[in-house]
Enzyme design. Sequence first.
Site, PDB file in Angstrom:
ATOM      1  N   THR A 171       9.595   0.259  -3.449  1.00  0.00           N
ATOM      2  CA  THR A 171       9.904   0.168  -1.877  1.00  0.00           C
ATOM      3  C   THR A 171      11.014  -0.443  -1.513  1.00  0.00           C
ATOM      4  O   THR A 171      11.327  -1.342  -2.163  1.00  0.00           O
ATOM      5  CB  THR A 171       8.679  -0.361  -1.084  1.00  0.00           C
ATOM      6  OG1 THR A 171       7.473   0.651  -1.678  1.00  0.00           O
ATOM      7  CG2 THR A 171       8.653  -0.291   0.253  1.00  0.00           C
ATOM      8  N   ASP A 202       0.698   1.379   3.228  1.00  0.00           N
ATOM      9  CA  ASP A 202       1.232   0.095   4.082  1.00  0.00           C
ATOM     10  C   ASP A 202       2.401   0.428   4.879  1.00  0.00           C
ATOM     11  O   ASP A 202       2.868  -0.241   6.052  1.00  0.00           O
ATOM     12  CB  ASP A 202       1.016  -1.224   3.489  1.00  0.00           C
ATOM     13  CG  ASP A 202       2.131  -1.265   2.307  1.00  0.00           C
ATOM     14  OD1 ASP A 202       2.097  -0.338   1.583  1.00  0.00           O
ATOM     15  OD2 ASP A 202       2.956  -1.827   2.138  1.00  0.00           O
ATOM     16  N   HIS A 224       1.515  -3.723  -3.656  1.00  0.00           N
ATOM     17  CA  HIS A 224       0.367  -2.827  -3.713  1.00  0.00           C
ATOM     18  C   HIS A 224      -0.056  -2.513  -2.399  1.00  0.00           C
ATOM     19  O   HIS A 224      -0.780  -3.391  -1.660  1.00  0.00           O
ATOM     20  CB  HIS A 224      -0.811  -3.412  -4.556  1.00  0.00           C
ATOM     21  CG  HIS A 224      -1.962  -2.392  -4.726  1.00  0.00           C
ATOM     22  ND1 HIS A 224      -3.142  -2.543  -4.173  1.00  0.00           N
ATOM     23  CD2 HIS A 224      -2.047  -1.434  -5.659  1.00  0.00           C
ATOM     24  CE1 HIS A 224      -3.998  -1.763  -4.373  1.00  0.00           C
ATOM     25  NE2 HIS A 224      -3.332  -1.163  -5.435  1.00  0.00           N
TER      26      HIS A 224
END
Length: 314
Positions: A171, A202, A224
């Site tokens: 990410t 998220d 995560h």
Amino acid sequence: MSPIILVHGGAGDVPDERVPAKISGVKESARIGYSILQKGGSALDAVEAAVRYMEDGEAFNAGYGSVLNLDGEVEMDASIMVGSNLTAGAVTVVKDIAHPISLARLVMEKTPHLLLAGAGANRFAKEQGVPSVPPGSLVTKYAQKALEEFKRKGGDDRTEIGHNNPGDVGTVGAVAIDSKGNLAAATSTGGINGKMVGRSSDTCMIGSGTYADDNTAAISTTGHGETIAKYCLAHAIAKEIEHGKSAQNATTDVLEKMTERLKNTAGAITISKEGDLGIYFTSKRMAWAYQKEDNLHYGIERNQDTTEIIKNSS
Ligand code: GLY
Ligand code: GLY
């Protein structure tokens, strides 16, 4: 106020062979964002540009280079937030566009909503004249190899970068403070390798992947996603700063507590309203870089902080 941009390129078990591309990518991303701030540009424009650069890079799990879902497709999430008025926008499970972060910004600026998903997000992109890219064109051979590996090995312990193979990438995100003292944050991801079709992360959730409030701090997280979301990681860090902790202590303490409680790892970057920085990860590695004045700092290993002087950056 002396402007600053701080970026990350993903936390996880980054394999050795991916380290050089990650480091050069985060350095260039920080330089691109800083050049906007230096000309008096806004934190919002800086974080968007920094993330767009990493969305184009194969070394990062966002835009081109995203990891794949179980059907072998790229489905992406992104969110962006402005600290002056808490305005924000996000997209989730969006396909076939090169820059989800810019679509998240359009959701923020052109709709009454915070988050658009799937087909609706893609329809909105079309209406806004955002070019789509041909199906499959964001898929890299590294991502295909990583999915094959995941299907062979199975297991639910994966993260964005969890299986130590060359397809594992991370990410991306950026936080900035501009010369007016305004904060912004942006985060973009392809999610987790081998995720179910339709899985949201998220990274599209304000308060988990991204948060910015001029009264406290701007934060972007990586790692995560299910764990980060349960812990509302970005907002939790902002709250610790509101209660008096430094950006670094808040970032370190919240990540350590999250990992202790939920047994999964992540990383975060933080800029407080005073321009103090927090950089921390409980994962094995996290590529990060920041520029303030002529100093470009970067690292990927625990406790690494390498400095370069940027000449003629104006
Ligand atoms: N980004 C993967 C991890 O949580 O280690
Ligand atoms: N943190 C990004 C993801 O879990 O997809």
